[in-house]
Design an enzyme around this catalytic site. Structure first.
Site, PDB file in Angstrom:
ATOM      1  N   GLU A   1      42.208  36.918  37.045  1.00  0.00           N
ATOM      2  CA  GLU A   1      41.008  36.674  36.083  1.00  0.00           C
ATOM      3  C   GLU A   1      41.345  37.349  34.789  1.00  0.00           C
ATOM      4  O   GLU A   1      40.546  36.840  33.505  1.00  0.00           O
ATOM      5  CB  GLU A   1      40.323  38.162  36.733  1.00  0.00           C
TER       6      GLU A   1
ATOM      7  N   CYS B   1      33.441  45.948  36.395  1.00  0.00           N
ATOM      8  CA  CYS B   1      31.592  45.264  37.325  1.00  0.00           C
ATOM      9  C   CYS B   1      30.776  46.507  37.637  1.00  0.00           C
ATOM     10  O   CYS B   1      31.889  47.796  38.115  1.00  0.00           O
ATOM     11  CB  CYS B   1      31.968  44.534  38.398  1.00  0.00           C
TER      12      CYS B   1
ATOM     13  N   THR C   1      37.407  43.453  35.731  1.00  0.00           N
ATOM     14  CA  THR C   1      35.968  43.116  35.999  1.00  0.00           C
ATOM     15  C   THR C   1      36.505  44.688  37.552  1.00  0.00           C
ATOM     16  O   THR C   1      35.059  45.630  37.736  1.00  0.00           O
ATOM     17  CB  THR C   1      35.550  42.642  36.661  1.00  0.00           C
TER      18      THR C   1
ATOM     19  N   CYS D   1      32.031  34.058  38.896  1.00  0.00           N
ATOM     20  CA  CYS D   1      31.453  35.393  38.323  1.00  0.00           C
ATOM     21  C   CYS D   1      30.654  35.472  37.218  1.00  0.00           C
ATOM     22  O   CYS D   1      30.836  35.310  35.811  1.00  0.00           O
ATOM     23  CB  CYS D   1      31.676  36.485  38.898  1.00  0.00           C
TER      24      CYS D   1
ATOM     25  N   HIS E   1      47.058  39.506  37.026  1.00  0.00           N
ATOM     26  CA  HIS E   1      45.476  38.734  38.077  1.00  0.00           C
ATOM     27  C   HIS E   1      45.258  37.832  37.435  1.00  0.00           C
ATOM     28  O   HIS E   1      44.993  36.817  35.702  1.00  0.00           O
ATOM     29  CB  HIS E   1      44.744  39.562  37.697  1.00  0.00           C
TER      30      HIS E   1
ATOM     31  N   HIS F   1      37.174  34.508  39.575  1.00  0.00           N
ATOM     32  CA  HIS F   1      37.550  34.953  38.517  1.00  0.00           C
ATOM     33  C   HIS F   1      38.204  34.387  37.213  1.00  0.00           C
ATOM     34  O   HIS F   1      38.256  34.559  36.809  1.00  0.00           O
ATOM     35  CB  HIS F   1      39.486  35.037  39.206  1.00  0.00           C
TER      36      HIS F   1
ATOM     37  N   SER G   1      44.418  41.343  47.514  1.00  0.00           N
ATOM     38  CA  SER G   1      43.278  41.913  46.762  1.00  0.00           C
ATOM     39  C   SER G   1      43.608  42.830  45.662  1.00  0.00           C
ATOM     40  O   SER G   1      43.678  44.024  46.216  1.00  0.00           O
ATOM     41  CB  SER G   1      42.725  41.583  47.740  1.00  0.00           C
ATOM     42  N   SER G   2      43.405  43.225  44.960  1.00  0.00           N
ATOM     43  CA  SER G   2      43.886  43.548  43.623  1.00  0.00           C
ATOM     44  C   SER G   2      42.481  45.031  43.200  1.00  0.00           C
ATOM     45  O   SER G   2      42.748  46.027  44.122  1.00  0.00           O
ATOM     46  CB  SER G   2      43.422  43.258  42.134  1.00  0.00           C
ATOM     47  N   ASN G   3      41.663  44.869  43.899  1.00  0.00           N
ATOM     48  CA  ASN G   3      40.495  45.476  44.364  1.00  0.00           C
ATOM     49  C   ASN G   3      40.396  46.979  45.522  1.00  0.00           C
ATOM     50  O   ASN G   3      40.401  47.711  45.366  1.00  0.00           O
ATOM     51  CB  ASN G   3      38.999  45.438  43.887  1.00  0.00           C
TER      52      ASN G   3
HETATM   53 FE1  F3S Z   1      31.692  39.589  39.905  1.00  0.00          FE
HETATM   54 FE2  F3S Z   1      31.842  41.973  40.670  1.00  0.00          FE
HETATM   55 FE3  F3S Z   1      32.584  40.712  41.947  1.00  0.00          FE
HETATM   56  S1  F3S Z   1      32.680  40.891  38.237  1.00  0.00           S
HETATM   57  S2  F3S Z   1      33.412  38.848  41.552  1.00  0.00           S
HETATM   58  S3  F3S Z   1      30.505  40.969  41.469  1.00  0.00           S
HETATM   59  S4  F3S Z   1      33.487  42.175  41.632  1.00  0.00           S
END
Ligand code: F3S
Length: 435
Positions: A124, A190, A162, A94, A122, A72, A218-220
């Protein structure tokens, strides 16, 4: 039942890189700090915790271990504070998050106001904020956009978290660019997130039940759940196989499985395997009463195991080269001579007897013959290390046989573990030739 796994599931490259970095460091060092949870997955965090990873929420007072920045990322101010304390940083931010840091930093320097589309709590998003002097507007819905006071005489730069919901981001960016042309929009969602979300929705549209696996925080994963739920009402967010929604699944159900970026493959495989087992249970219990969970628990009266578990069993038979163990599972466990001990054991029948209780660790759930592969070496290693720690604490003197010498020093084994006496510690006499 028919189970289909989404095309894009499991660790994303950023999370994988962070976990790998932590694992590598922990091979060499006994302690590593992670600023915040390295990954939103309890099983993985617990596993790394056993190896020495310590999750902290503030910069440590003492400089007694390296500090890992998770995928993050964190704000520039935090990096500076850590550096001031001379703490070694293992930066696992990342690359895609780093790119956002760079964008907001540059636009901020050039006089733009920053808008971040994302969750204001969050980590990030908080990290991104730290690269634009902690000054940015954060919105996560069209309503919040409408409440935003935009000064048309100013220049704006808009970026996204992301893992933000792609549909909502699209709506926000379309609305804002229509009304305020003086805005530069960077879609920083992302690709991995986008692909994962698209594949999840596609699978959800043709499934009766959708299982979304991932940490509850976990947000995603939560976003995958929300998106899937819109097209498949029977969508469930679970953390592991224990939460499989049995009562919604029968022989004819089409089950789709997707997972967030912090979910390791083994947890996904476990859920799929356990769901597949329901087919067998259904067949066995067609005419029996009881909830699916009860039936599952009573399935063959066996326990459930997974790779890495430390289990106890009873020795069924021993040959010079292998031990067969009843581990109260559908297959027996097998410990080969090589996996029994670090010490040389020429004949296992001399050290192990039938009927004895034995403890071992699961290496693989099934070898080519269907046996569960077990080892005792990892347990032995743990014990040896704690014995060596004790020797150190006691300042004990140990006798060893020298097995090797090099220009750097001499080597021997303490309780089977290779030890080393550096050249300058061999004798009070200076410059002794180790050979
Ligand atoms: Fe990076 Fe995408 Fe995972 S931004 S941490 S590759 S969800």
């Amino acid at each position: 039942m028919f189970i289909e796994k989404s095309k894009y599931t499991g660790f994303c490259s950023g999370v994988k890189a962070a976990v790998n970095k932590a694992q590598e460091i922990l091979k060499e060092e006994k302690k590593l700090y992670s600023l915040g949870e390295i990954i939103h997955n309890k099983d993985v965090v617990d596993e790394l915790g056993k190896k020495g990873l310590i999750i902290i929420n503030d910069i440590p007072e003492k400089n007694d271990a390296k500090l890992l920045i998770r995928s993050h990322g964190v704000g520039k101010d935090i990096i500076e504070k850590i550096m001031k304390k001379n703490i070694t940083i293992i930066d696992a931010t990342c690359v895609k998050v780093k790119k956002i840091h760079k964008i907001v930093e540059e636009y901020c320097i050039n006089g733009y106001d920053i808008i971040i589309v994302g969750d204001k709590n969050h980590p990030e998003v908080l990290g991104i904020l730290g690269w634009c002097n902690n000054k940015a507007s954060i919105i996560e819905s069209i309503d919040e956009l409408h409440n935003l006071k935009i000064d048309t005489s100013k220049k704006y730069c808009l970026v996204s978290q992301t893992t933000f919901n792609t549909e909502v981001f699209k709506k926000i960016s379309e609305t804002i660019s229509k009304n305020y042309p003086n805005i530069t929009i960077h879609n920083t969602i992302c690709d991995a997130t986008q692909k994962r979300q698209d594949a999840c929705v596609e699978l959800a549209s043709k499934s009766d039940v959708m299982i979304i696996i991932g940490g509850k925080n976990s947000s995603n994963t939560k976003k995958l759940y929300e998106m899937s739920k819109k097209v498949c009402t029977n969508t469930f967010h679970i953390e592991n196989y224990k939460e499989i929604p049995y009562k919604y699944i029968d022989k004819n159900t089409k089950v789709g499985v997707s997972a967030g970026a912090s979910t390791p493959d083994w947890i996904i495989e476990e859920v799929i395997k356990m769901s597949e087992n329901l087919n067998e249970i259904n067949d066995m219990n067609e005419n029996q009463n009881g909830t699916m969970h009860e039936l599952f628990e009573s399935y063959g009266g066996v326990s459930y195991i997974r790779t890495g578990d430390i289990i106890k069993g009873t020795v069924i038979s021993v040959s010079p080269d292998a031990i067969s163990v009843n581990i109260n599972y559908k297959s027996d466990g097998i410990i080969t001579r090589d996996e029994y001990s670090f010490a040389q054991v020429p004949d296992l029948t001399e050290v192990v007897k039938e009927g004895e209780e034995i403890e071992a660790q699961v290496v693989k759930l099934s070898d080519q013959d269907g046996n569960v592969v077990l080892t005792r070496k990892s347990l032995e290693e743990k014990k040896v290390w704690s014995d060596i720690e004790k020797l150190k604490e006691d300042g004990a003197i140990v006798d060893i046989s020298i097995i090797e010498a090099s220009q750097y020093g001499i080597y021997g084994k303490v309780n089977g573990i290779k030890g080393y006496i550096p050249r300058n510690q061999i004798s009070v006499k200076r410059d002794v030739d180790p050979s």
